[in-house]
Each structure stands twice: as structure tokens, then as C-alpha cells.
Design a protein around this motif. Structure first.
Motif, short mmCIF file in Angstrom:
data_model
loop_
_atom_site.label_atom_id
_atom_site.label_comp_id
_atom_site.label_asym_id
_atom_site.label_seq_id
_atom_site.Cartn_x
_atom_site.Cartn_y
_atom_site.Cartn_z
N THR A 140 -24.33 110.17 41.60
CA THR A 140 -23.09 110.90 41.31
C THR A 140 -22.33 110.31 40.13
OG1 THR A 140 -21.91 109.47 42.85
CG2 THR A 140 -22.76 111.54 43.75
N ASN A 141 -22.85 109.22 39.56
CA ASN A 141 -22.16 108.55 38.45
C ASN A 141 -20.76 108.13 38.90
OD1 ASN A 141 -21.95 107.53 35.86
ND2 ASN A 141 -21.43 109.49 34.91
N ALA A 142 -20.69 107.61 40.13
CA ALA A 142 -19.39 107.38 40.79
C ALA A 142 -18.47 106.45 40.01
CB ALA A 142 -19.63 106.82 42.19
N ALA A 143 -19.04 105.39 39.43
CA ALA A 143 -18.17 104.43 38.73
C ALA A 143 -17.46 105.09 37.56
CB ALA A 143 -19.00 103.24 38.24
N ALA A 144 -18.19 105.95 36.84
CA ALA A 144 -17.58 106.61 35.68
C ALA A 144 -16.57 107.66 36.12
CB ALA A 144 -18.67 107.22 34.81
#
Ligand SMILES: Cc1ncc(COP(=O)(O)O)c(C=O)c1O
Length: 491
Positions: free
Chosen positions: A380-384
Motif C-alpha cells: 500500500t506504500n503506507a509510509a509514503a
């Protein structure tokens, strides 16, 4: 028997780091120093009374529960750093960006359980996998489980410096273990931490906490021998660190330098961009191991951790929090194989080894939760996503502060947002008079800010730190900004 979920053949690669722009640390320190020099600007007294009244009325069940808790739980809360002013809020439900207390009030959650819930609270896909595991295997067997291996492989995939990984129960335990491991491997005794950093509550690490230069100030119940080989060095001061390493060379050598790579207390005192690389060089020069405490930054800053972001390779990495996506128990040590082998467990491991282990460490529940949560963070590209929410929140807070003419400071490192009011504790023993005079009232002001935020439906980490998550949509952040503005207008 249900099919064992496997790591996708090619783990997702489309993720980005969550820090879009590293803060200009010189500018942040200049603004923070200016803030500390100003007289305290606190919430007006009649407004504060209204806040306390509001909390009493809206959170009657929490208050009642807290009063009960105080009779059986010291302080009514379970962590010495927990927030309990004017009373602890008791939560009933957590989902996505929100929490609901036992009185039914909804909050926007910027505490995120202290950092682990980067995916948002009670993230369904991970929950489903955990429930599946619990139904099939239960939480623990005490024997090897495939998820332990999968988790270690996954960590090595994203953080190649973690050639091997040992799962433990908490960040505190993992820091303890990493220090013991460093001493075993190097045969040296000194450990240098950066003043103000938090590395958990082990005997050695209750040292130089929060305020640089305070050494054993909080070390109650800890014999001086326990901290006799621990030193603190001032943040961002490579010269001071070098002098300590030089001195230690003459008296037993330095086993490890331990840093929070974004700076003490998750960047509350932000590390200068090049600081970690400088520490790496010094460690190489003096034969000390570099330990990155990535309990907060691991996965939150990006899949490669702060080490990937700064492109600095530590010898050992301490992980926690996001490691299990909010599930218990979150802690572990990763690192160079030759060093990690001093942890080799099991009967017949004959080398001189550091003794480390716990009954429930590396249980299947924690490992499965971590394995699936980390995959979801990548997918999910959570950090970004969380980082962009942090940017929006920080930008909005800075505009509010400016609009209201307040001397406060907001800055962020991606999803870690710092909102420093006059409750800022940017004090140190280098200015003892100020420290003695101001530490207490500033701390209380921070408590008041936290209470005022809570009364307006915002849960923060101790009134000054805000973690954003993947669940923080633009709408959530904009609503939060409206609430922050209402509170800051009370000053
Ligand atoms: C940087 C850092 N290291 C270590 C710890 C200790 O971790 P735990 O609370 O899991 O023992 C914390 C906890 O907040 C932390 O922020």
C-alpha cells in the motif's frame, strides 16, 4: 489444514520513503531556541478551566474507570510515559484513523498506540490473517513456526543490513539484547547513547533520558554499577562523540554507539542530515558497532527504515512497534551475520554467546502479524501515504501558528509530526538555571495542551507529537486542523 500463506514471489517494489523533504535542522533549532527564549504562552486560565470541565462532562465513564484504575494500577496507567492528565481516557474501539472512548466520543488518533499502527488501527487484512492463525494454531507453541522464518526473510529483503534477525518481546528487550551482543562480539565495554534519546527502560538505558546531560537523573532503583559503562553524547555533536571514543579507547574500548537515526525521541531533537554517516565513520575508526534504534523509524520511514533513507548501514538494528503492525509483542534485533551469530540459540551452540530469550518471544501470533503487516505496508506504500498526511498536517499547523501569531513550531519527518508549544522541553544541563526553573512548568503546559486537544477530539502523543497513518485521508487531516485551530485559539 489451511494452505500456508507464502510471501509473494516478488515482494512489491513500488514503495517510496515517507519523508518527502528532510527538515532544515538549522532552521528548526533556530525556531525552537527562539521559542524557548520566549515567555510561556499557555492556554488562558478561564479557557483551561472550560477544557477541564468539558472533559469531566464528556468523559464521565473514562474518569470513573480511571479512578477505579488508580486504586489497583499505580498512577492508573501502565507506562511511566503514559498520559493521565487530568485523567486517562479509556478507549473502547479503534478503526482506521479514529478511536472511540467508553463514553462514545470519537477522536482522531495521532498517538497510534505510540507508533505501530502505520496502516491505521485494527487494519482488516492483517486482522483476518491473525484470526486465521489463532483459530488454527493459537498464539504460541514455544516451538519453531514458519512465520518466524518468513518474517526474518522479509526483514532482510527490505533491510539488507539485517542479514539475520532475532525476535524478542519489546523494543526495550531488543535494545538490551543488542547492547549485550555488541559487548560480546567486540569484547569492549562502553556504550555511548545520544543524550535525550529514549531506548526503553532497561537499567542501562534509563540514562540521559529526554534532556541531554541529565545522566542518572531518572535512574531511581538502578544501582550506579548498572550505568557505569554507559555514556551520553550531545545530539549532533560529532566532536564530542569522537572525544568520548578516544577516551574510551584507553579504558576498555567502546562496544557500541546507539542512535535513534532521526534524532532523540523520534526526532524531537532532529538529527542533522549527515549526522548518522558521521557516526558510522567514527564507529569504523574506533572499532565500535553502530546500533540503529529503529523501533519508531523501522517501516514508518519506509520499508528500508531510516538506514535505507539515510543510506547508512548499521551493524545492528533494533526493531519494534511497526514490526508487528500493532500486535503484541514487538521487538527484535537484526544485523551482520558474524555479529548475530553470538546470539545463536539452542543446545550445542558452543561459541561464547550473549544470553537472550523469552518465553513468548517470537510467538507465531507476533510473527504472523508482522509478516502480513509489513507486506501490507509495502503493497500500500503506507509510509509514503502516511508521510504525505504528515506533510499536510504540518503545513496546516504551521499556517495556523502563523495566522494566530503564536511562537510555536511545527515540523515533520514524514509521518512523525512535532508540534512544539511553550511546553517544549528543549532544555539541557548546559543551561542549568533555565532547566531547574522551567522544566516543570513547561512539562505541565504540555500536559494541558494534550488535555485540550483531547477535549477537542484529538489524541496526541503527550501533547506534542503526532503520528500519522495510512488511514489519514485529506478529509481527516483537514478536520484535525480545524480542531487544532480551535484549541490554539484558546491560548
Ligand atoms: C526509539 C525507541 N526505542 C526503544 C523503545 C522501547 O520500546 P518498547 O516500548 O517496545 O519497550 C521505544 C519506545 O517508545 C522507542 O521509541
Amino acid at each position: 489444514m489451511p494452505a500456508s500463506p507464502t510471501l509473494s514471489a516478488v515482494p512489491p517494489t513500488g514503495w517510496e520513503y515517507g519523508i518527502s523533504r528532510y527538515p532544515d535542522t538549522a532552521d528548526v533549532y533556530a525556531r525552537l531556541n527562539a521559542l524557548v527564549k520566549q515567555p510561556m504562552r499557555q492556554i488562558k486560565r478561564d479557557n483551561m478551566s472550560a477544557v477541564l470541565r468539558q472533559l469531566d462532562e464528556r468523559c464521565a465513564k473514562s474518569k470513573q474507570l480511571f479512578e477505579r484504575a488508580q486504586t489497583v494500577i499505580p498512577g492508573g496507567v501502565q507506562h511511566n510515559l503514559a498520559f493521565n492528565y487530568p485523567f486517562a481516557l479509556a478507549m473502547d474501539k479503534a478503526e482506521g484513523a479514529h478511536l472511540w472512548d467508553v463514553d462514545g466520543n470519537q477522536y482522531i488518533d495521532f498517538l497510534q498506540a505510540g507508533g505501530p499502527t502505520l496502516l491505521g488501527s485494527n487494519y482488516r487484512p492483517v486482522l483476518d490473517k491473525v484470526v486465521e492463525l489463532l483459530k488454527h494454531c493459537g498464539p504460541t507453541t514455544g516451538l519453531l513456526h514458519e512465520y518466524e522464518v518468513k518474517l526474518a526473510e522479509l526483514i532482510r529483503h527490505y533491510m539488507p543490513a539485517c542479514e539475520m534477525f532475532r525476535m524478542l518481546g519489546s523494543g526495550t528487550e531488543a535494545v538490551m539484547g543488542a547492547i549485550r551482543l555488541a559487548r560480546t562480539h567486540t569484547g569492549k565495554k562502553w556504550v555511548i547513547k545520544i543524550g535525550g534519546a529514549y531506548h526503553g527502560w532497561s537499567d542501562q538505558m534509563v540514562y540521559g533520558m529526554r534532556l541531554p546531560g541529565t545522566g542518572r537523573m531518572e535512574a531511581h532503583g538502578i544501582p550506579s554499577g548498572s550505568t557505569a559503562c554507559v555514556q551520553e553524547s550531545f545530539p549532533n555533536d560529532l566532536g564530542a562523540l569522537r572525544r568520548k571514543l578516544l577516551l574510551n579507547r584507553l579504558r576498555g574500548g567502546t562496544a557500541a554507539v546507539l542512535v535513534e537515526p532521526l534524532g532523540p525521541e523520534s526526532g524531537t531533537r532532529p538529527a542533522e542530515r549527515e549526522f548518522n554517516a558521521g557516526v558510522r565513520k567514527l564507529c569504523d575508526e574506533f572499532g565500535a558497532l553502530l546500533i540503529f534504534d529503529e523501533v519508531v523509524t523501522g517501516f514508518r520511514v519506509g520499508m528500508g527504515g531510516a538506514q535505507g533513507y539515510f543510506n547508512v548501514k548499521p551493524d545492528l538494528t533494533v526493531l519494534g512497534k511497526c514490526l508487528t503492525g500493532g500486535y503484541p509483542m514487538a521487538g527484535g534485533i537484526g544485523g551482520r551475520k558474524d555479529v548475530m551469530m553470538s546470539l545463536a540459540g539452542g543446545i550445542g551452540a558452543t561459541s561464547k554467546r550473549a544470553f537472550v530469550g523469552g518465553t513468548l518471544s517470537a510467538n507465531p501470533l507476533s510473527c504472523a502479524a508482522g509478516y502480513f503487516a509489513i507486506q501490507e505496508m509495502a503493497r500500500t506504500n503506507a509510509a509514503a501515504v502516511a508521510g504525505r498526511a504528515g506533510d499536510r498536517l504540518c503545513q496546516g499547523l504551521s499556517e495556523i501558528i502563523k495566522r494566530l501569531g503564536l511562537p510555536y513550531v511545527a515540523y515533520n519527518q514524514g509521518s512523525i509530526v512535532h508540534l512544539q508549544t511553550s511546553g517544549v522541553l528543549l532544555l539541557s544541563t548546559r543551561n542549568l538555571i533555565q532547566l531547574m526553573k522551567e522544566a516543570k512548568p513547561r512539562k505541565h503546559m504540555m500536559e494541558e495542551m494534550g488535555a485540550a486537544y483531547a477535549a477537542h477530539g484529538l489524541v496526541t502523543l503527550a501533547g506534542s507529537r503526532l503520528y500519522t497513518s495510512m488511514a489519514d485521508t485529506d478529509e481527516v487531516i483537514d478536520e484535525a486542523l480545524n480542531r487544532f485551530e480551535t484549541v490554539l485559539k484558546l491560548v
